[in-house]
Each structure stands twice: as structure tokens, then as C-alpha cells.
Design a protein around this motif. Sequence first.
Motif, short mmCIF file in Angstrom:
data_model
loop_
_atom_site.label_atom_id
_atom_site.label_comp_id
_atom_site.label_asym_id
_atom_site.label_seq_id
_atom_site.Cartn_x
_atom_site.Cartn_y
_atom_site.Cartn_z
N SER A 174 0.87 -1.17 0.00
CA SER A 174 0.00 0.00 0.00
C SER A 174 0.91 1.22 0.00
CB SER A 174 -0.92 0.03 1.22
OG SER A 174 -1.78 1.16 1.17
N ARG A 177 4.60 1.12 1.39
CA ARG A 177 4.72 0.14 2.47
C ARG A 177 4.35 -1.26 2.01
NH1 ARG A 177 4.07 2.06 7.65
NH2 ARG A 177 4.42 -0.12 8.23
N ASN A 225 -6.39 0.36 11.24
CA ASN A 225 -5.18 1.17 11.14
C ASN A 225 -5.42 2.33 10.18
OD1 ASN A 225 -2.60 2.23 10.62
ND2 ASN A 225 -1.61 0.24 10.92
N GLU A 227 -3.59 4.42 8.88
CA GLU A 227 -2.57 4.61 7.85
C GLU A 227 -2.99 3.96 6.53
OE1 GLU A 227 2.17 3.65 6.99
OE2 GLU A 227 1.24 3.11 8.92
N PHE A 228 -3.79 2.88 6.64
CA PHE A 228 -4.16 2.13 5.44
C PHE A 228 -5.65 2.17 5.14
CE2 PHE A 228 -0.36 0.10 7.26
CZ PHE A 228 0.52 0.31 6.22
N LYS A 231 -7.26 3.16 1.69
CA LYS A 231 -6.19 3.27 0.69
C LYS A 231 -6.23 2.09 -0.28
CE LYS A 231 -4.58 6.94 2.75
NZ LYS A 231 -3.36 6.87 3.55
N THR A 476 3.11 -4.05 14.23
CA THR A 476 3.67 -3.73 12.92
C THR A 476 3.70 -4.94 12.02
OG1 THR A 476 5.89 -4.20 13.75
CG2 THR A 476 5.12 -1.91 13.86
N ALA A 508 1.89 -3.52 8.19
CA ALA A 508 0.73 -2.87 8.77
C ALA A 508 0.23 -3.52 10.04
CB ALA A 508 -0.40 -2.87 7.74
#
Length: 533
Positions: A174, A177, A225, A227-228, A231, A476, A508
Motif C-alpha cells: 500500500s 509500504r 489502522n 494509515e491504510f 487506501k 507492525t 501494517a
Amino acid sequence: MKVTVERTPESEAKLHVELDWPEIESASDKAYKRLAQRYNVPGFRRGHAPRTMLERMLGKEAIYQEGLDDLIDNAYRNAVIENNLTPLTQPHVDPEQSFEIGQPFNAIVHVPVLTPATLGDYKAVRVPLPDLETTEEQVEETVERLRQQQAAWMPADRPAQIGDQVTVDLKLDSGERTISNLHDNEFVLSDERAGIFSGMDEHIVGMREGESKTFTTTIPEDYGNPEFAGKEGAYDVTMKAVKEHELPELNDEFAMSIGEYANMDEVRAAIREQLRTQRQRDANRDLGEAVTKALTESTTYNIHPLLVQDEVETMDRETRRMLEDSRLTLEQFLDATNKSEEAYREEMQPEATERVKRDLALAALADAEQVTVDDDEGAQWYEMMTALSGRRERWNALNASQKRSIIARLRRDKALDRMVEIATEGKWPPAPEAADQTDVADEAEADEAAQAASAEANAAAAARAAAQTAEQADATASSAPTGSNEATTSAPTPATSGAPHAASAQGAGADAAPSKATETATDAAASEAQAEE
């Protein structure tokens, strides 16, 4: 001495104690003799010091106070017995006046007491009789589940389909990452996948062994999460193997492979009997719950807060014991669930209150129906239950309070059976298989010791899951799609579900990985996993 007992609406008893001077003087003489044996007075052998010397050493009022304490304690104990009081804690003495030598003395003894519940018209309670019929459709559904459990994964020379087990090399990125980068990863294709791999399976469907494919999906907006979440996820997948479930034929060979059965007729007969037994157990449980609910709702209570507090303490001990079995502390559990101990205890209040109501209602019913349990019954039950748990403890090793507690519990169990009899107008349990029938409470008791470990294991597993929540939030590593080992079973015993393989990755937050848990042959284990406190 005069003692009058007053019951208050707050479920307390007030004992008004009136003492005249001669009995106070007499009690002080007894107190002096006892204290003389306890203290060393210089110049005298123990127990032989004159009262005047002991008064000079301890104070005259101290000796009279000792006598007063004896009188009030005896008055309290006699009043509890004569008035059939059940104290919930130690009494508190409130003097109505200062003590004066030569004068009468009055005091009030306050003590929280158990107030018996007041039953409603429990004899009018009626509940419908459960349906114990087992249909051939249910039998065949169980046979099919057994067949599915015995199915083997065989290579399929065709494109992958939903329900196939595939082996893939899989990389998921993604942006810049890398979320997962796995090799020879097995999992079952599903059209109901959630989490970060949502939407992946539909792109893998149609791939053949040896084929590679790249595609993109959109990670769900509600993914944990941020961050993702929302996405784009870019996949690079290489199909290593495709396998399909090959179902065995329902023949004599299949029957012998799953247990000591000569043919499918014997398998179906065993399943039919287990389903009947399970329906009987479920019916006993459901009837018990229904009549208990009806009884508690029609009963009037005056519950002292101490009873609920004590029940909360009991529930807290149960929880701590289960957590300890999972090597967790209560503090870790509270941290993982983001709760304070105050909130945790507050959440237990409703259930604790219902437990208290249930016990009070059943105890009142036992009184109304003149239910009795003798010492031999208590001993038989206790020694049977401890033997089932592997301890083999003896009834005579218990103290009087412990024995009373067990006998009170057995009375409530008998009362529950009586309530079922009333609510079903004597039509339960049904007559035909009378030799196999057990009472509602007996069914629960017989299951309890053997199933307590299972129930605690389930609670411990839930606690472990809660404890892992905090770690997953910051993890992580991402769990990749994984398969499950299909468990086999001997009909008609329930099978144990296969657990997903763990897989490590880089990138992720952790996700639930694709898996296919095996189904049990029957639902017999469902109610057996429940153990009453």
C-alpha cells in the motif's frame, strides 16, 4: 434483661436491650474472674488477685464494660436464634446512654439481616412443554456435517473456485509500504472475507496452478489502522496449488472410518439418540430458565446492599481465577479492555442483583413447598462433585458454615425441580424414557464439575483475546491469509475446530486472516460449555 426486636424497611434488625443493675453486677463478677486469669498482678498468683487490685490495674469501668459486652453478646445471640434472624455481617452496638455504676443500662444492637422474599402466585405459573421431536432432516444434516469433516483436499486440475484451498505466494503493498510478503501460504477462498484482505478472493478465483496475477483492491474505510484505511492495496499473487474438497461416499466404509459402526444405519441411530439426548438437555435448561424468570419476576424482595456486594465479590473471584488460569492478572485485563476497576465492578451489579433475586426466590419456594435436604444428601453430592474434579474430599472435613451453604444450594435446586413440576402441571419430564430422565437441577449439577474446566477455558480464551487487543492496535506485523486444518471426528461426537496457522509479515496492523473452521457433528457441546456458579 429485656430484648425487643424491630425489623426496618432497610433490611436491618434493631435489638433494643435493657439491662438492670443486678445482672450487670453479676456479669462484672464473671468478667473479673476471667480477667484475673488473663493478667498478671504483681504480688499475686495469676487468678488470685483481689478485684480491687485488678480494678486499680485495669480500671473499674473496664471490668464492668467486659461484663456488659458479655450480656449484650448473649442477648444478641439468643435474639438471632429466637427470632430466626440471618445476620449478613457483624452487629454494631449503639449505647443509648453513658454507663453509670448502680444504674440500669440500655443499648441498641444494629445488624443487617437477610429478609426472606415474598412469593407471588407461583402456583399459577405455566410454561409450554418443549418439543423433543428429532426429525430425519436434522439427522441428515448431521450426517452431512460429518461427511464434510471427513472430506479430503485433493488436487484440482481447473481454475480456482470459492471454497477451494489454494497455496499462493502473495505480496500486498500500500503506497510505499509492504503489508504482507508470504510464500507457500495456504487458505480457503471465501466470498465473505473482511479486514485488510477484503476483496482479494474474487481476483484469485479463476487462477490456475502456475499462473501469476497483479490486481488492486481498496482497503475498507473502517479498517483499524488509519494509515491504510480507505487506501489502495496492490497485490502480486502466484498460484502454487489448487485443491478441492472431495466428499466421501456414505457407505459402510465411511461408517467404520468415523467410529465403531458397521454401517450407516448404525451411524444414523447413534446420531438420532445423541440429538434426542441433547434436546432433552436443552429443554431442561430452557425450562429451568423460563420458570426461574417467571418466579423471580412475580416475587417481592427487600435486598440489603451487602448481599449484592457479596455476590459481586464472588463474581470477581471467579473472574480472577479464570484469568489466572490464562496467566493474566485483573490489571492486565482491565488495561486491555480500557476499563477502570470501578467500571468493571459496576458492570457486574445487574447480574449480581439477578443472582441474589434468583437465590432468594428459590429459597422462599423451598420454604413454601417444605423442601428438605438432609446431611446424607449433602455428603453424597459433595463427595461426588469433588471426585469428578479429581480432589476426592470428604464431607466431614467441611465446617458447619460450608455444609449449610451446600445444603442451601441443594434445597434451591430441588425447589427449581418443584417449580418446573408446577409450571408444567406434572408433565415434565416426559414418561417414555423415564429411565434416562434427570431433573432440571440434577442435569445442571451432573454436568457442572466436568464442564467447569471447559467454561473457564472459554472465559480465559476471551480474556486472552481482550489482552491482545492493545498489542494489536500498535502491531507492525500483519497476519496473512491462512488456512485451517480440517479436524476429523468420530460420529456423533463433536469435532474440535482446527486453528488457523500463524503467519508473520512486515508492515501494517494485525488483521484477522482468512480461515475455514470445521463444524461440529452436532450442537451437543453448546450447552455443555455453560457451567453455573
